[in-house]
Design a protein around this motif. Structure first.
Motif, PDB file in Angstrom:
ATOM      1  N   HIS A 107       0.798  -1.226   0.000  1.00 43.19           N
ATOM      2  CA  HIS A 107       0.000   0.000   0.000  1.00 43.19           C
ATOM      3  C   HIS A 107       0.832   1.278   0.000  1.00 43.19           C
ATOM      4  O   HIS A 107       0.495   2.230  -0.703  1.00 43.19           O
ATOM      5  CB  HIS A 107      -1.005  -0.002   1.150  1.00 43.19           C
ATOM      6  CG  HIS A 107      -2.397  -0.269   0.699  1.00 43.19           C
ATOM      7  ND1 HIS A 107      -2.758  -1.420   0.047  1.00 43.19           N
ATOM      8  CD2 HIS A 107      -3.508   0.484   0.774  1.00 43.19           C
ATOM      9  CE1 HIS A 107      -4.040  -1.367  -0.242  1.00 43.19           C
ATOM     10  NE2 HIS A 107      -4.514  -0.223   0.180  1.00 43.19           N
ATOM     11  N   TRP A 108       1.908   1.361   0.783  1.00 44.54           N
ATOM     12  CA  TRP A 108       2.691   2.603   0.759  1.00 44.54           C
ATOM     13  C   TRP A 108       3.306   2.806  -0.621  1.00 44.54           C
ATOM     14  O   TRP A 108       3.338   3.922  -1.140  1.00 44.54           O
ATOM     15  CB  TRP A 108       3.748   2.655   1.858  1.00 44.54           C
ATOM     16  CG  TRP A 108       4.437   3.989   1.835  1.00 44.54           C
ATOM     17  CD1 TRP A 108       5.697   4.250   1.413  1.00 44.54           C
ATOM     18  CD2 TRP A 108       3.861   5.255   2.166  1.00 44.54           C
ATOM     19  NE1 TRP A 108       5.953   5.611   1.471  1.00 44.54           N
ATOM     20  CE2 TRP A 108       4.836   6.250   1.924  1.00 44.54           C
ATOM     21  CE3 TRP A 108       2.607   5.660   2.631  1.00 44.54           C
ATOM     22  CZ2 TRP A 108       4.604   7.606   2.146  1.00 44.54           C
ATOM     23  CZ3 TRP A 108       2.374   7.012   2.845  1.00 44.54           C
ATOM     24  CH2 TRP A 108       3.362   7.964   2.598  1.00 44.54           C
ATOM     25  N   ASN A 109       3.773   1.719  -1.238  1.00 45.57           N
ATOM     26  CA  ASN A 109       4.305   1.824  -2.604  1.00 45.57           C
ATOM     27  C   ASN A 109       3.233   2.320  -3.567  1.00 45.57           C
ATOM     28  O   ASN A 109       3.521   3.080  -4.495  1.00 45.57           O
ATOM     29  CB  ASN A 109       4.864   0.486  -3.076  1.00 45.57           C
ATOM     30  CG  ASN A 109       6.108   0.082  -2.316  1.00 45.57           C
ATOM     31  OD1 ASN A 109       6.839   0.921  -1.811  1.00 45.57           O
ATOM     32  ND2 ASN A 109       6.343  -1.211  -2.225  1.00 45.57           N
ATOM     33  N   MET A 110       1.987   1.891  -3.365  1.00 49.36           N
ATOM     34  CA  MET A 110       0.883   2.349  -4.203  1.00 49.36           C
ATOM     35  C   MET A 110       0.686   3.853  -4.042  1.00 49.36           C
ATOM     36  O   MET A 110       0.577   4.591  -5.026  1.00 49.36           O
ATOM     37  CB  MET A 110      -0.411   1.617  -3.847  1.00 49.36           C
ATOM     38  CG  MET A 110      -1.610   2.107  -4.638  1.00 49.36           C
ATOM     39  SD  MET A 110      -3.181   1.468  -4.026  1.00 49.36           S
ATOM     40  CE  MET A 110      -3.272   2.208  -2.408  1.00 49.36           C
ATOM     41  N   LEU A 135      -0.099   1.509 -15.815  1.00 46.84           N
ATOM     42  CA  LEU A 135      -1.319   0.873 -15.312  1.00 46.84           C
ATOM     43  C   LEU A 135      -0.990  -0.485 -14.699  1.00 46.84           C
ATOM     44  O   LEU A 135      -1.458  -0.819 -13.610  1.00 46.84           O
ATOM     45  CB  LEU A 135      -2.345   0.726 -16.436  1.00 46.84           C
ATOM     46  CG  LEU A 135      -3.659   0.040 -16.070  1.00 46.84           C
ATOM     47  CD1 LEU A 135      -4.405   0.827 -15.005  1.00 46.84           C
ATOM     48  CD2 LEU A 135      -4.522  -0.128 -17.320  1.00 46.84           C
ATOM     49  N   GLY A 136      -0.168  -1.276 -15.378  1.00 49.87           N
ATOM     50  CA  GLY A 136       0.257  -2.564 -14.839  1.00 49.87           C
ATOM     51  C   GLY A 136       1.021  -2.416 -13.546  1.00 49.87           C
ATOM     52  O   GLY A 136       0.799  -3.151 -12.577  1.00 49.87           O
ATOM     53  N   ALA A 137       1.940  -1.439 -13.502  1.00 50.20           N
ATOM     54  CA  ALA A 137       2.714  -1.192 -12.273  1.00 50.20           C
ATOM     55  C   ALA A 137       1.791  -0.784 -11.128  1.00 50.20           C
ATOM     56  O   ALA A 137       1.968  -1.237  -9.987  1.00 50.20           O
ATOM     57  CB  ALA A 137       3.770  -0.117 -12.527  1.00 50.20           C
ATOM     58  N   ALA A 138       0.796   0.043 -11.413  1.00 48.26           N
ATOM     59  CA  ALA A 138      -0.153   0.473 -10.381  1.00 48.26           C
ATOM     60  C   ALA A 138      -1.007  -0.701  -9.902  1.00 48.26           C
ATOM     61  O   ALA A 138      -1.264  -0.856  -8.711  1.00 48.26           O
ATOM     62  CB  ALA A 138      -1.039   1.599 -10.913  1.00 48.26           C
ATOM     63  N   TRP A 139      -1.442  -1.542 -10.828  1.00 53.87           N
ATOM     64  CA  TRP A 139      -2.260  -2.704 -10.455  1.00 53.87           C
ATOM     65  C   TRP A 139      -1.480  -3.611  -9.511  1.00 53.87           C
ATOM     66  O   TRP A 139      -2.025  -4.097  -8.517  1.00 53.87           O
ATOM     67  CB  TRP A 139      -2.692  -3.458 -11.709  1.00 53.87           C
ATOM     68  CG  TRP A 139      -3.508  -4.671 -11.397  1.00 53.87           C
ATOM     69  CD1 TRP A 139      -4.846  -4.714 -11.119  1.00 53.87           C
ATOM     70  CD2 TRP A 139      -3.044  -6.030 -11.321  1.00 53.87           C
ATOM     71  NE1 TRP A 139      -5.240  -6.004 -10.878  1.00 53.87           N
ATOM     72  CE2 TRP A 139      -4.149  -6.835 -10.995  1.00 53.87           C
ATOM     73  CE3 TRP A 139      -1.813  -6.635 -11.491  1.00 53.87           C
ATOM     74  CZ2 TRP A 139      -4.057  -8.204 -10.845  1.00 53.87           C
ATOM     75  CZ3 TRP A 139      -1.708  -8.006 -11.340  1.00 53.87           C
ATOM     76  CH2 TRP A 139      -2.826  -8.781 -11.015  1.00 53.87           C
ATOM     77  N   TYR A 170       9.722   0.171 -14.781  1.00 50.07           N
ATOM     78  CA  TYR A 170       8.703   1.160 -14.438  1.00 50.07           C
ATOM     79  C   TYR A 170       8.452   1.051 -12.947  1.00 50.07           C
ATOM     80  O   TYR A 170       7.732   0.179 -12.496  1.00 50.07           O
ATOM     81  CB  TYR A 170       7.406   0.875 -15.208  1.00 50.07           C
ATOM     82  CG  TYR A 170       7.385   1.412 -16.619  1.00 50.07           C
ATOM     83  CD1 TYR A 170       6.531   2.443 -16.976  1.00 50.07           C
ATOM     84  CD2 TYR A 170       8.237   0.874 -17.581  1.00 50.07           C
ATOM     85  CE1 TYR A 170       6.501   2.919 -18.276  1.00 50.07           C
ATOM     86  CE2 TYR A 170       8.222   1.369 -18.882  1.00 50.07           C
ATOM     87  CZ  TYR A 170       7.364   2.382 -19.220  1.00 50.07           C
ATOM     88  OH  TYR A 170       7.331   2.860 -20.502  1.00 50.07           O
ATOM     89  N   ARG A 171       9.079   1.942 -12.171  1.00 46.77           N
ATOM     90  CA  ARG A 171       8.991   1.881 -10.710  1.00 46.77           C
ATOM     91  C   ARG A 171       8.929   3.297 -10.135  1.00 46.77           C
ATOM     92  O   ARG A 171       9.240   4.260 -10.813  1.00 46.77           O
ATOM     93  CB  ARG A 171      10.212   1.176 -10.132  1.00 46.77           C
ATOM     94  CG  ARG A 171      10.318  -0.268 -10.548  1.00 46.77           C
ATOM     95  CD  ARG A 171      11.437  -0.980  -9.811  1.00 46.77           C
ATOM     96  NE  ARG A 171      11.525  -2.353 -10.285  1.00 46.77           N
ATOM     97  CZ  ARG A 171      12.453  -2.786 -11.123  1.00 46.77           C
ATOM     98  NH1 ARG A 171      13.377  -1.977 -11.580  1.00 46.77           N
ATOM     99  NH2 ARG A 171      12.460  -4.043 -11.510  1.00 46.77           N
TER     100      ARG A 171
END
Length: 172
Positions: A107-110, A135-139, A170-171
């Protein structure tokens, strides 16, 4: 990292208050300050996470498994694993809410990723990454699933995008 505050372009903030382990297990505690009315997310669910929101100021609307409730100052809402949920700021002014996540998962990474993408102008007007790889990274870091599309489809499509995004760095 405790005390770190993410300030979004619209003025809302997410502050990391605490994280660790207690007699109930691992947790993350953040404070949200929301300055605009409206939805804070889309309907989604988590297979493992339990979330507890405590409203410190303002009014917060929750829809949990189709049941709507308004929480006012001092009130709490608890979301259990697998419950489909969405929440909104329905305050006339700002909303301030504590948000406890158990276990914390990603969650903190999100929160950091959404902040980064928004500050860089990479989200559309609904707060969704425009680039499919973001979008994939966020998911991946949302620790859950969108309400609606079958889990297997999300795992295949969004999980595939997440793996590709990872390969291409992508980070946050």
């Amino acid at each position: 990292m405790t005390g770190k505050t993410l300030v979004h372009p619209d003025g809302r903030t997410v502050t990391l208050l605490d994280s660790g382990t207690d007699d109930q297990g691992d947790y993350l505690l953040v404070q949200h300050t929301i300055v605009k009315q409206g939805p804070m997310n889309g309907p989604h669910w988590h297979p493992v996470l339990q979330e507890t929101f405590t409203v410190q100021e303002g009014l917060m609307r929750f829809v949990i498994n189709g049941e709507e409730t308004i929480i006012e100052q001092g009130g709490q809402a608890r979301i259990l694993p697998t419950q489909i949920h969405q929440f909104c700021n329905v305050s006339t002014d700002r909303l301030v809410a504590l948000h406890e996540i158990r276990p914390p998962g990603q969650h903190w990474n999100m929160f950091e990723l959404v902040h980064k993408l928004e500050c860089e102008g990479k989200l559309n007007n609904k707060g969704i990454p425009s680039n499919p790889l973001w979008l994939g990274a966020a998911w991946r870091v949302m620790d859950g699933y969108l309400a609606g599309p079958p889990r297997i489809l999300q795992t295949a499509v969004l999980g595939g995008l997440a793996r590709l995004a990872d390969l291409l760095k992508y980070r946050v």
